[in-house]
Design a protein around this motif. Structure first.
Motif, PDB file in Angstrom:
ATOM      1  N   GLY A 270       0.820  -1.189   0.000  1.00 50.06           N
ATOM      2  CA  GLY A 270       0.000   0.000   0.000  1.00 50.06           C
ATOM      3  C   GLY A 270       0.863   1.251   0.000  1.00 50.06           C
ATOM      4  O   GLY A 270       1.878   1.326   0.686  1.00 50.06           O
ATOM      5  N   PHE A 271       0.455   2.240  -0.779  1.00 53.47           N
ATOM      6  CA  PHE A 271       1.187   3.505  -0.839  1.00 53.47           C
ATOM      7  C   PHE A 271       0.468   4.526   0.036  1.00 53.47           C
ATOM      8  O   PHE A 271      -0.737   4.423   0.262  1.00 53.47           O
ATOM      9  N   PRO A 272       1.178   5.533   0.549  1.00 48.24           N
ATOM     10  CA  PRO A 272       0.562   6.494   1.467  1.00 48.24           C
ATOM     11  C   PRO A 272      -0.562   7.290   0.800  1.00 48.24           C
ATOM     12  O   PRO A 272      -0.439   7.719  -0.345  1.00 48.24           O
ATOM     13  N   VAL A 273      -1.638   7.498   1.549  1.00 52.28           N
ATOM     14  CA  VAL A 273      -2.809   8.242   1.081  1.00 52.28           C
ATOM     15  C   VAL A 273      -3.287   9.129   2.222  1.00 52.28           C
ATOM     16  O   VAL A 273      -3.392   8.669   3.368  1.00 52.28           O
ATOM     17  N   ALA A 274      -3.592  10.386   1.921  1.00 49.74           N
ATOM     18  CA  ALA A 274      -4.123  11.322   2.912  1.00 49.74           C
ATOM     19  C   ALA A 274      -5.428  11.906   2.387  1.00 49.74           C
ATOM     20  O   ALA A 274      -5.736  11.832   1.190  1.00 49.74           O
ATOM     21  N   VAL A 275      -6.222  12.466   3.289  1.00 45.32           N
ATOM     22  CA  VAL A 275      -7.453  13.155   2.923  1.00 45.32           C
ATOM     23  C   VAL A 275      -7.436  14.535   3.572  1.00 45.32           C
ATOM     24  O   VAL A 275      -6.885  14.728   4.655  1.00 45.32           O
ATOM     25  N   GLN A 276      -8.070  15.485   2.865  1.00 42.71           N
ATOM     26  CA  GLN A 276      -8.123  16.856   3.390  1.00 42.71           C
ATOM     27  C   GLN A 276      -9.257  17.600   2.721  1.00 42.71           C
ATOM     28  O   GLN A 276      -9.276  17.766   1.495  1.00 42.71           O
ATOM     29  N   GLY A 277     -10.209  18.043   3.535  1.00 41.15           N
ATOM     30  CA  GLY A 277     -11.278  18.911   3.046  1.00 41.15           C
ATOM     31  C   GLY A 277     -12.037  18.383   1.853  1.00 41.15           C
ATOM     32  O   GLY A 277     -12.248  19.107   0.885  1.00 41.15           O
TER      33      GLY A 277
ATOM     34  N   ARG B 135     -12.952  18.455   7.756  1.00 45.23           N
ATOM     35  CA  ARG B 135     -13.051  19.860   8.180  1.00 45.23           C
ATOM     36  C   ARG B 135     -11.856  20.687   7.749  1.00 45.23           C
ATOM     37  O   ARG B 135     -11.675  21.799   8.221  1.00 45.23           O
ATOM     38  N   GLY B 136     -11.002  20.152   6.887  1.00 49.00           N
ATOM     39  CA  GLY B 136      -9.925  20.961   6.338  1.00 49.00           C
ATOM     40  C   GLY B 136      -8.536  20.557   6.739  1.00 49.00           C
ATOM     41  O   GLY B 136      -7.581  20.897   6.053  1.00 49.00           O
ATOM     42  N   ALA B 137      -8.364  19.848   7.859  1.00 44.56           N
ATOM     43  CA  ALA B 137      -7.029  19.438   8.290  1.00 44.56           C
ATOM     44  C   ALA B 137      -6.656  18.135   7.608  1.00 44.56           C
ATOM     45  O   ALA B 137      -7.465  17.216   7.512  1.00 44.56           O
TER      46      ALA B 137
ATOM     47  N   MET C 135       2.648  20.306   0.284  1.00 41.63           N
ATOM     48  CA  MET C 135       1.502  19.544   0.785  1.00 41.63           C
ATOM     49  C   MET C 135       1.435  19.719   2.288  1.00 41.63           C
ATOM     50  O   MET C 135       2.453  19.595   2.974  1.00 41.63           O
ATOM     51  N   ASP C 136       0.253  20.048   2.802  1.00 36.88           N
ATOM     52  CA  ASP C 136       0.091  20.153   4.250  1.00 36.88           C
ATOM     53  C   ASP C 136       0.468  18.827   4.909  1.00 36.88           C
ATOM     54  O   ASP C 136       0.027  17.760   4.476  1.00 36.88           O
ATOM     55  N   ALA C 137       1.287  18.892   5.936  1.00 30.05           N
ATOM     56  CA  ALA C 137       1.759  17.684   6.606  1.00 30.05           C
ATOM     57  C   ALA C 137       0.706  17.187   7.587  1.00 30.05           C
ATOM     58  O   ALA C 137       0.397  17.881   8.557  1.00 30.05           O
ATOM     59  N   PRO C 138       0.160  15.999   7.375  1.00 33.45           N
ATOM     60  CA  PRO C 138      -0.764  15.447   8.382  1.00 33.45           C
ATOM     61  C   PRO C 138      -0.013  15.147   9.668  1.00 33.45           C
ATOM     62  O   PRO C 138       1.200  14.914   9.653  1.00 33.45           O
TER      63      PRO C 138
END
Length: 258
Positions: free
Chosen positions: A122-129, A193-195, A169-172
């Protein structure tokens, strides 16, 4: 002689060699903790730079530099979730087929001996807003326009963008240690909620670059997901999301009385 220097004898009971050992030693850097007074952003920055080796940009909030260790594919969250689900089902089906072929050939249980039965990491995945950010190999952002043309998606408007060299990219927040397995969707208070939050975080101690989707090289069997396959699936799901958003709302049937 006045002013002449004389050697200072060592303290009674100590060997002469202990004098040299008493020289001050500079301590090595250590991980900042809350007891050190380090802020949360400082701890986040330390985790990315020291643990993962990912460069960050100065200032607040902490942001990751793209185009160095990875690029980013930015898509609607709905299309991203559908893509991950579809790819997961396809991977399970392929593993079942490989296991079946191995069993019929009398090699049950040895499918992974030569790497053929190894699952795609699996490759890294983030979510934001309401968006999903999928980390891919560095340089993929430059390949995307030509890849979409080759896949015959170039003429259609897709809500599929990239962040590559020179981007941020915003750092989680660093993932908290805990049991394996993450919830399928992030908490309402974070990603929606944006973070930025990690849906599938990078794993310290592993070579993240080897798991990032990249263009496959003919004749080379890699372990990462092929970028063309990922982009084609993402484009399909983005197109479906766009069509669903443009469709007029369906009228509810009215019950007739009489």
């Amino acid at each position: 002689m006045v002013g002449a220097s004389h050697p200072v004898p060592p303290a009674p009971g100590l060997p002469p060699s202990s004098v040299a050992a008493a020289s001050p030693v500079v301590p090595s850097p250590r991980r900042p903790t809350e007891n050190d007074g380090g802020s949360a952003s400082e701890r986040v920055r330390w985790w990315y730079e020291s643990v993962l080796g990912w460069p960050t940009a100065p200032g607040e909030p902490v942001r990751l530099r793209t185009g160095v260790r990875f690029d980013v594919l930015d898509v609607p969250a709905g299309a991203g979730y559908a893509t991950l689900e579809r790819l997961g089902r396809a991977e399970q089906a392929e593993r079942a087929q490989r296991a079946g072929r191995a069993e019929r050939a009398g090699r049950a249980g040895s499918a992974g001996a030569d790497g053929a039965g190894s699952p795609v990491p699996g490759f890294p995945v983030a979510v934001q807003g309401g968006r999903m950010l999928l980390l891919v190999a560095a340089g993929a952002a430059e390949e995307l326009p030509g890849l979409l043309e080759w896949l015959e998606w170039g003429s259609l408007p897709l809500d599929l963008t990239t962040v590559g060299t020179g981007g941020l990219m915003d750092a989680p927040p660093a993932p908290e240690p805990g049991p394996a397995g993450l919830p399928p969707r992030p908490p309402e208070r974070d990603g929606l909620r944006g973070a930025a939050v990690w849906l599938r975080p990078p794993v310290p101690g592993c070579e993240v670059g080897s798991s990032l989707p990249a263009l496959s090289v003919p004749g080379c069997a890699g372990t990462a997901l092929d970028l063309a396959r990922l982009v084609h699936t993402l484009a399909t799901q983005c197109h479906r999301v766009r069509l669903a958003a443009s469709d007029p709302p369906r009228a509810r049937p009215v019950a007739r009385v009489g």
